[in-house]
Structures are given as C-alpha cells and as structure tokens.
Design a protein around this motif. Structure first.
Motif, PDB file in Angstrom:
ATOM      1  N   ASP A  54       0.830  -1.209   0.000  1.00  0.00           N
ATOM      2  CA  ASP A  54       0.000   0.000   0.000  1.00  0.00           C
ATOM      3  C   ASP A  54       0.864   1.259   0.000  1.00  0.00           C
ATOM      4  O   ASP A  54       0.591   2.209  -0.736  1.00  0.00           O
ATOM      5  N   ILE A  57       2.374   1.727  -3.433  1.00  0.00           N
ATOM      6  CA  ILE A  57       1.345   2.162  -4.381  1.00  0.00           C
ATOM      7  C   ILE A  57       1.044   3.643  -4.187  1.00  0.00           C
ATOM      8  O   ILE A  57       0.833   4.374  -5.158  1.00  0.00           O
ATOM      9  N   ASP A  58       1.052   4.107  -2.941  1.00  0.00           N
ATOM     10  CA  ASP A  58       0.728   5.504  -2.640  1.00  0.00           C
ATOM     11  C   ASP A  58       1.786   6.491  -3.114  1.00  0.00           C
ATOM     12  O   ASP A  58       1.511   7.683  -3.230  1.00  0.00           O
ATOM     13  N   LYS A  63       5.118   2.527 -11.793  1.00  0.00           N
ATOM     14  CA  LYS A  63       5.004   1.095 -11.553  1.00  0.00           C
ATOM     15  C   LYS A  63       5.612   0.739 -10.207  1.00  0.00           C
ATOM     16  O   LYS A  63       6.609   1.322  -9.799  1.00  0.00           O
ATOM     17  N   ARG A  88      -6.523  -2.923  -6.264  1.00  0.00           N
ATOM     18  CA  ARG A  88      -6.435  -1.498  -5.917  1.00  0.00           C
ATOM     19  C   ARG A  88      -5.822  -0.701  -7.066  1.00  0.00           C
ATOM     20  O   ARG A  88      -6.267   0.397  -7.367  1.00  0.00           O
ATOM     21  N   THR A  89      -4.797  -1.229  -7.719  1.00  0.00           N
ATOM     22  CA  THR A  89      -4.135  -0.490  -8.791  1.00  0.00           C
ATOM     23  C   THR A  89      -4.924  -0.522 -10.089  1.00  0.00           C
ATOM     24  O   THR A  89      -4.593   0.221 -11.014  1.00  0.00           O
ATOM     25  N   THR A  92      -5.993   2.965 -10.651  1.00  0.00           N
ATOM     26  CA  THR A  92      -4.977   4.013 -10.589  1.00  0.00           C
ATOM     27  C   THR A  92      -4.126   3.973 -11.853  1.00  0.00           C
ATOM     28  O   THR A  92      -4.120   2.977 -12.566  1.00  0.00           O
ATOM     29  N   GLY A  94      -0.907   3.723 -12.010  1.00  0.00           N
ATOM     30  CA  GLY A  94       0.244   2.850 -11.827  1.00  0.00           C
ATOM     31  C   GLY A  94      -0.099   1.384 -12.001  1.00  0.00           C
ATOM     32  O   GLY A  94      -1.252   1.008 -12.206  1.00  0.00           O
ATOM     33  N   SER A  95       0.923   0.546 -11.941  1.00  0.00           N
ATOM     34  CA  SER A  95       0.721  -0.887 -12.048  1.00  0.00           C
ATOM     35  C   SER A  95       1.691  -1.604 -11.120  1.00  0.00           C
ATOM     36  O   SER A  95       2.577  -0.985 -10.540  1.00  0.00           O
ATOM     37  N   ILE A  96       1.514  -2.897 -10.999  1.00  0.00           N
ATOM     38  CA  ILE A  96       2.384  -3.733 -10.179  1.00  0.00           C
ATOM     39  C   ILE A  96       2.945  -4.833 -11.065  1.00  0.00           C
ATOM     40  O   ILE A  96       2.228  -5.393 -11.901  1.00  0.00           O
ATOM     41  N   CYS A 118      -0.626 -10.342 -13.456  1.00  0.00           N
ATOM     42  CA  CYS A 118       0.492  -9.547 -12.964  1.00  0.00           C
ATOM     43  C   CYS A 118       1.754  -9.973 -13.706  1.00  0.00           C
ATOM     44  O   CYS A 118       2.162 -11.129 -13.590  1.00  0.00           O
TER      45      CYS A 118
END
Length: 134
Positions: A54, A57-58, A63, A88-89, A92, A94-96, A118
């Motif tokens: 988290d 991500i914030d 990425k 969650r992403t 948003t 961004g990505s993971i 992913c």
C-alpha cells in the motif's frame, strides 16, 4: 512510511526463530518504486506485506516492482495480499509487477495463475525498463 533509499526491517512476528519473517526495503529506480523483499511471506507477515505494498502504491510512480529474488517462501496469505493490491491499482494510473521469483515462490505463482494478471520478469532491469510500442 519507509523513506526511499533506506533499508527497513519488516519483521512482524514476535518470537519467530531467526531466519524467518519478512525483511526488505523500498526505493526508487527510474520512474518505478521497487519493494525488495527477503525471507518469507506467510500468515505471520502478510499484514506487513500489505502495508508495504500500500505504501509503495501511494508513492507517485509509474510502476511498483516487487522484487522476490530473496523470498524463500510465499503462501496463500501473500498471494491474497498481492491480489488485493492488484485490484487497488486497477483504478490508478500505476501498475504492479513482480521480478525474480525462484523455486517454491515461482511454483506458487504458477499454480495460482498470478502471472495472468500480474507481469513477472526474470530480472529487475527488465521490470523497470520503459515499455516501448511494437
């Protein structure tokens, strides 16, 4: 929140034998935030894993790269936290992505089909490389 470029312990379970638990650091590499982890991602460390995801991500980045090179074990608790972060992403910019899973960690990611939602890269350099069209 962990300051970039500083290592931090993510140990979460009091009384665990030495060598277990989760440790890592968060830092910037280009336009990515890298969350480099070591140890085990299991029920005892899943909450801390989620908190660190988290926090990564914030941060304002393109990425989040979760470096699993030094993670020896991941169970369904870790997979669950990863899936929640992916959800969650989805809302948003961004990505993971993941990099460096070996042995049992790679096997658990394959069995749970995490790679279908992913991206998984073999090296950190490939994970942080900018995407090019074509």
């Amino acid at each position: 929140m962990i300051a970039p470029q500083h290592s931090t312990s993510l140990e979460s379970a009091v009384g665990q034998p030495r060598g277990t638990g989760l440790a890592g650091r968060r830092y910037r590499k280009g336009r990515c935030t890298v969350l480099a982890l070591s140890g085990e991602i299991d029920e005892a460390s899943a909450t801390k894993f989620r908190e660190e995801l988290d926090a990564a991500i914030d941060q304002e980045c393109d990425k989040v790269v979760v470096d699993l090179t030094d993670v020896a074990f991941m169970d369904c608790s870790g997979i669950g936290q990863l899936v929640q972060a992916l959800r969650r992403t989805a809302w948003t910019p961004g990505s993971i992505c993941l990099t460096g899973p070996t042995g049992p960690v790679r096997r658990v990611l394959e069995l749970t089909h995490v790679g279908t939602v992913c991206p998984i890269f073999d090296t950190l350099e490939n994970a942080v490389a900018p995407r090019t069209a074509g």
